[in-house]
Design an enzyme around this catalytic site. Structure first.
Site, mmCIF file in Angstrom:
data_model
loop_
_atom_site.group_PDB
_atom_site.id
_atom_site.type_symbol
_atom_site.label_atom_id
_atom_site.label_comp_id
_atom_site.label_asym_id
_atom_site.label_seq_id
_atom_site.Cartn_x
_atom_site.Cartn_y
_atom_site.Cartn_z
ATOM 1 N N LYS A 135 0.830 -1.215 0.000
ATOM 2 C CA LYS A 135 0.000 0.000 0.000
ATOM 3 C C LYS A 135 0.864 1.264 0.000
ATOM 4 O O LYS A 135 0.662 2.163 -0.801
ATOM 5 C CB LYS A 135 -0.940 0.003 1.226
ATOM 6 C CG LYS A 135 -1.879 -1.207 1.276
ATOM 7 C CD LYS A 135 -2.830 -1.158 2.463
ATOM 8 C CE LYS A 135 -2.156 -1.221 3.828
ATOM 9 N NZ LYS A 135 -1.441 -2.482 4.106
ATOM 10 N N ARG A 188 -10.031 0.169 8.826
ATOM 11 C CA ARG A 188 -9.576 -1.206 9.073
ATOM 12 C C ARG A 188 -10.630 -2.028 9.787
ATOM 13 O O ARG A 188 -10.378 -3.197 10.098
ATOM 14 C CB ARG A 188 -8.327 -1.160 9.943
ATOM 15 C CG ARG A 188 -7.016 -1.371 9.190
ATOM 16 C CD ARG A 188 -5.911 -1.082 10.188
ATOM 17 N NE ARG A 188 -4.706 -1.820 9.946
ATOM 18 C CZ ARG A 188 -3.604 -1.284 9.422
ATOM 19 N NH1 ARG A 188 -3.583 -0.045 9.010
ATOM 20 N NH2 ARG A 188 -2.522 -2.006 9.307
ATOM 21 N N ARG A 225 11.424 -5.473 5.028
ATOM 22 C CA ARG A 225 11.158 -4.046 4.767
ATOM 23 C C ARG A 225 12.082 -3.137 5.585
ATOM 24 O O ARG A 225 12.315 -3.357 6.761
ATOM 25 C CB ARG A 225 9.696 -3.738 5.138
ATOM 26 C CG ARG A 225 9.391 -2.260 5.226
ATOM 27 C CD ARG A 225 7.918 -1.966 5.152
ATOM 28 N NE ARG A 225 7.141 -2.497 6.269
ATOM 29 C CZ ARG A 225 5.813 -2.442 6.314
ATOM 30 N NH1 ARG A 225 5.122 -1.925 5.315
ATOM 31 N NH2 ARG A 225 5.170 -2.937 7.347
ATOM 32 N N ARG A 239 10.993 -0.994 11.260
ATOM 33 C CA ARG A 239 9.942 -0.801 12.254
ATOM 34 C C ARG A 239 10.020 -1.877 13.319
ATOM 35 O O ARG A 239 10.247 -3.049 13.007
ATOM 36 C CB ARG A 239 8.572 -0.852 11.563
ATOM 37 C CG ARG A 239 8.196 0.456 10.916
ATOM 38 C CD ARG A 239 7.021 0.320 9.983
ATOM 39 N NE ARG A 239 5.877 -0.372 10.582
ATOM 40 C CZ ARG A 239 4.733 -0.563 9.937
ATOM 41 N NH1 ARG A 239 4.574 -0.105 8.700
ATOM 42 N NH2 ARG A 239 3.747 -1.209 10.519
ATOM 43 N N ARG A 275 -0.522 -9.559 13.211
ATOM 44 C CA ARG A 275 -1.137 -8.544 12.354
ATOM 45 C C ARG A 275 -1.932 -9.184 11.218
ATOM 46 O O ARG A 275 -2.981 -8.669 10.815
ATOM 47 C CB ARG A 275 -0.059 -7.607 11.786
ATOM 48 C CG ARG A 275 0.416 -6.599 12.839
ATOM 49 C CD ARG A 275 1.802 -6.086 12.564
ATOM 50 N NE ARG A 275 1.915 -5.302 11.347
ATOM 51 C CZ ARG A 275 3.082 -5.013 10.764
ATOM 52 N NH1 ARG A 275 4.219 -5.448 11.289
ATOM 53 N NH2 ARG A 275 3.096 -4.297 9.678
HETATM 54 P P1 ADP Z 1 2.163 -1.871 3.221
HETATM 55 O O1 ADP Z 1 2.190 -0.352 3.195
HETATM 56 O O2 ADP Z 1 0.968 -2.443 2.538
HETATM 57 O O3 ADP Z 1 2.338 -2.431 4.603
HETATM 58 P P2 ADP Z 1 4.756 -1.652 1.804
HETATM 59 O O4 ADP Z 1 4.419 -0.785 0.637
HETATM 60 O O5 ADP Z 1 5.520 -1.042 2.924
HETATM 61 O O6 ADP Z 1 3.416 -2.366 2.359
HETATM 62 O O7 ADP Z 1 5.547 -2.933 1.246
HETATM 63 C C1 ADP Z 1 6.101 -3.908 2.127
HETATM 64 C C2 ADP Z 1 7.472 -4.364 1.623
HETATM 65 O O8 ADP Z 1 7.312 -5.127 0.418
HETATM 66 C C3 ADP Z 1 8.410 -3.202 1.290
HETATM 67 O O9 ADP Z 1 9.719 -3.581 1.673
HETATM 68 C C4 ADP Z 1 8.309 -3.075 -0.240
HETATM 69 O O10 ADP Z 1 9.542 -2.640 -0.817
HETATM 70 C C5 ADP Z 1 7.997 -4.503 -0.684
HETATM 71 N N1 ADP Z 1 7.070 -4.559 -1.820
HETATM 72 C C6 ADP Z 1 6.026 -3.719 -2.074
HETATM 73 N N2 ADP Z 1 5.362 -4.093 -3.196
HETATM 74 C C7 ADP Z 1 5.992 -5.213 -3.647
HETATM 75 C C8 ADP Z 1 5.782 -6.084 -4.799
HETATM 76 N N3 ADP Z 1 4.784 -5.875 -5.661
HETATM 77 N N4 ADP Z 1 6.640 -7.126 -4.947
HETATM 78 C C9 ADP Z 1 7.644 -7.343 -4.054
HETATM 79 N N5 ADP Z 1 7.890 -6.570 -2.975
HETATM 80 C C10 ADP Z 1 7.078 -5.506 -2.768
HETATM 81 P P1 ADP Z 2 0.877 -2.180 7.916
HETATM 82 O O1 ADP Z 2 0.097 -1.744 6.730
HETATM 83 O O2 ADP Z 2 2.285 -2.542 7.620
HETATM 84 O O3 ADP Z 2 0.169 -3.164 8.793
HETATM 85 P P2 ADP Z 2 0.427 0.384 9.288
HETATM 86 O O4 ADP Z 2 1.586 1.294 9.256
HETATM 87 O O5 ADP Z 2 -0.736 0.683 8.421
HETATM 88 O O6 ADP Z 2 1.034 -1.037 8.983
HETATM 89 O O7 ADP Z 2 -0.113 0.226 10.781
HETATM 90 C C1 ADP Z 2 0.751 -0.083 11.860
HETATM 91 C C2 ADP Z 2 -0.088 -0.327 13.114
HETATM 92 O O8 ADP Z 2 -0.791 0.876 13.456
HETATM 93 C C3 ADP Z 2 -1.161 -1.398 12.990
HETATM 94 O O9 ADP Z 2 -0.670 -2.705 13.260
HETATM 95 C C4 ADP Z 2 -2.172 -0.939 14.060
HETATM 96 O O10 ADP Z 2 -1.742 -1.283 15.358
HETATM 97 C C5 ADP Z 2 -2.098 0.577 13.949
HETATM 98 N N1 ADP Z 2 -3.101 1.117 12.991
HETATM 99 C C6 ADP Z 2 -2.846 1.756 11.816
HETATM 100 N N2 ADP Z 2 -3.994 2.129 11.216
HETATM 101 C C7 ADP Z 2 -5.004 1.707 12.018
HETATM 102 C C8 ADP Z 2 -6.424 1.760 11.937
HETATM 103 N N3 ADP Z 2 -7.061 2.324 10.890
HETATM 104 N N4 ADP Z 2 -7.142 1.219 12.957
HETATM 105 C C9 ADP Z 2 -6.544 0.662 14.024
HETATM 106 N N5 ADP Z 2 -5.209 0.548 14.156
HETATM 107 C C10 ADP Z 2 -4.427 1.074 13.167
#
Ligand code: ADP
Ligand code: ADP
Ligand code: ZN
Length: 216
Positions: A13, A88, A127, A161, A172
């Site tokens: 995302k 979420r 990541r 992180r 998660r």
């Molecule tokens: P999210 O915001 O949904 O948690 P991220 O955009 O941070 O996910 O992506 C998680 C990890 O996966 C990052 O290290 C990113 O570089 C990698 N990544 C993102 N998209 C892809 C993809 N299409 N294929 C392989 N790795 C990816």
């Molecule tokens: P990722 O997409 O990698 O799971 P985020 O950066 O979106 O991570 O979120 C990290 C953490 O922040 C989540 O595991 C949760 O604890 C909290 N969080 C983020 N957005 C929300 C939401 N909309 N509702 C509840 N908790 C949230």
């Protein structure tokens, strides 16, 4: 344009949000980033949120709804915004519907990024981001061109992180399936859900998303 990126942790995302932002000029609103900033600043919200985040659980609806309600009032959201990591839960989605209705705004599309759980664990544990400009990388899928040097700003410092560890990732993912996946039928019923194959490589996913956004 108001767009939601919906998908499990690690689906890509944030990676795609950066591209959509650049292309469509939408503000990127990530509740995860806002909560991490609150934790780092030691605010009341940060203190409340931290224990949930460390455990891979969701912060309460009340906290994140308040954050988003405030944020979308800001001037830079006038031309639309891209929500990443919010809503979420169905409760958050209903609250968002109300907020938008009160402002006479309409949700254009919810883009679901579909990725297998096994790949998510690999994506999250690999990541890391640049400590200076926040550019995102992956240990195997997206390395800087010169090892250890950020492509965008040349920094040699990177962050991981604290919740991107194997144990918290499993929690998660379970949280996603139990509390966030019900948003798929919710938005499908509202006729705004589009699904892209998040297993494809980063450029290909960007093309799929662009195909959805360019016809809105
Ligand atoms: P999210 O915001 O949904 O948690 P991220 O955009 O941070 O996910 O992506 C998680 C990890 O996966 C990052 O290290 C990113 O570089 C990698 N990544 C993102 N998209 C892809 C993809 N299409 N294929 C392989 N790795 C990816
Ligand atoms: P990722 O997409 O990698 O799971 P985020 O950066 O979106 O991570 O979120 C990290 C953490 O922040 C989540 O595991 C949760 O604890 C909290 N969080 C983020 N957005 C929300 C939401 N909309 N509702 C509840 N908790 C949230
Ligand atoms: Zn950098």
């Amino acid at each position: 344009m108001i767009v939601i990126l919906l998908g499990p942790p690690g689906a890509g995302k944030g990676t795609q949000a950066a591209r959509i932002m650049a292309r469509y000029g939408l503000v990127h609103l990530s509740t995860g980033e806002m909560l991490r900033a609150a934790v780092a600043a030691g605010t009341e919200v940060g203190r409340k949120a931290r224990k949930f985040m460390d455990a891979g659980k969701l912060v309460t609806d009340e906290i994140v709804i308040d954050i988003i309600a405030d944020r979308i009032e800001a001037d830079d959201c006038r031309n639309g915004f891209l929500l990443d990591g919010f809503p979420r839960t169905v409760g958050q989605a209903e609250a968002l519907d109300k907020l938008l209705k009160n402002k006479n705004l309409k949700l254009d599309v919810v883009i679901e990024m579909e990725v297998d759980d096994d790949s998510l664990v690999d994506r999250i544990t690999g990541r890391h981001t640049c400590a200076v400009c926040n550019q995102s990388y992956h240990d195997t899928h997206l390395k800087p061109q010169n090892a250890g040097v950020c492509d965008s700003c040349g920094s040699t410092n990177f962050n991981r992180r604290s919740d991107d560890n194997h144990e918290t990732v499993i929690s998660r993912l379970a949280t996603y399936h139990a509390q966030t996946a019900p948003l798929l039928p919710y938005y499908s019923k509202h006729g705004v859900l589009r699904t892209v194959n998040g297993m494809a490589d980063i450029d290909d996913v960007a093309v799929q998303i662009n195909d959805v956004l360019s016809v809105l």
